[in-house]
Design an enzyme around this catalytic site. Sequence first.
Site, PDB file in Angstrom:
ATOM      1  N   SER A  78       0.852  -1.177   0.000  1.00 26.49           N
ATOM      2  CA  SER A  78       0.000   0.000   0.000  1.00 26.49           C
ATOM      3  C   SER A  78       0.886   1.223   0.000  1.00 26.49           C
ATOM      4  CB  SER A  78      -0.902   0.002   1.240  1.00 26.49           C
ATOM      5  OG  SER A  78      -0.107   0.018   2.409  1.00 26.49           O
ATOM      6  N   CYS A  79       0.266   2.396   0.035  1.00 31.45           N
ATOM      7  CA  CYS A  79       1.042   3.627  -0.019  1.00 31.45           C
ATOM      8  C   CYS A  79       1.636   4.001   1.335  1.00 31.45           C
ATOM      9  CB  CYS A  79       0.170   4.778  -0.527  1.00 31.45           C
ATOM     10  SG  CYS A  79      -0.351   4.565  -2.238  1.00 31.45           S
ATOM     11  N   GLY A  80       1.177   3.368   2.390  1.00 30.25           N
ATOM     12  CA  GLY A  80       1.700   3.691   3.712  1.00 30.25           C
ATOM     13  C   GLY A  80       1.430   2.569   4.680  1.00 30.25           C
ATOM     14  N   ARG A 177       8.526   5.346  -7.691  1.00 32.82           N
ATOM     15  CA  ARG A 177       9.067   5.924  -6.478  1.00 32.82           C
ATOM     16  C   ARG A 177       9.530   4.796  -5.566  1.00 32.82           C
ATOM     17  NH1 ARG A 177       5.472   5.650  -2.148  1.00 32.82           N
ATOM     18  NH2 ARG A 177       3.334   5.091  -2.701  1.00 32.82           N
TER      19      ARG A 177
END
Length: 240
Positions: A78-80, A177
């Site tokens: 996930s993103c975090g 990223r």
Amino acid sequence: MRIDGNPYVVVMRTPGDEIPHVAGFCLAEGLIDSPEEIVTIGFCTEDNTNVATVTLSEKRKAEVLDLLDRKGFVSQSSCGICGKEVVDDLHQITTPVNNRLKISINELRQCTDRLYSFQPIHKETRGAHAALILDKNLQVLSSAEDVGRHNALDKAIGKVFMDNRIANARFGIMSSRLSYELVQKAARAGLEMLVGVSRPTSLGVDLARAVNMTLACVKGDELMIFCGKDRIITPESEEN
């Protein structure tokens, strides 16, 4: 994915490279350290099935019982992340990488420029990420693509891992990223440097510093080094 007959995780992925994907994932999770710890690994090809299975050696299974009993997995795709427990888990399964790689800025840019030639799926879909693994001579050991950047790195690492060439892997390049889970996967593979085309997350930088990894972003003429700059040869360092 099933580990020793029990469900471990469900992953959204691009089909292909199933065996290296599973091997790379298990390495990143800390479930295995070497191919010899895998007794069997396979992927079911029957109609309407989509299951990969891994059987660990009895010795390894006893060593990682706490990981096998987890609900979920360490590399949250996930993103975090949420919770100190997960951050602690990352540090428990990662150790500092070696410090043997030296690369000039020009070599770094040239390596990154090569990434596009290893992205046939992206060229057709504009919707896939890629990962390259290089050796100390900056020769490509493996490449992989997937809709998920985490899967792409697992697949690329899994290929060199299953070929018993993981000791030769030094450097990874990503089309994305650099999040903390990518740093974790790279650290588990012993990579000294990870380069992306977009800036890393702050947690990714923190983890890279903790494991002595070089983290950088290269996009066009722009180069940003976030940690581990001693591995990158700059004009200033050449003068010194």
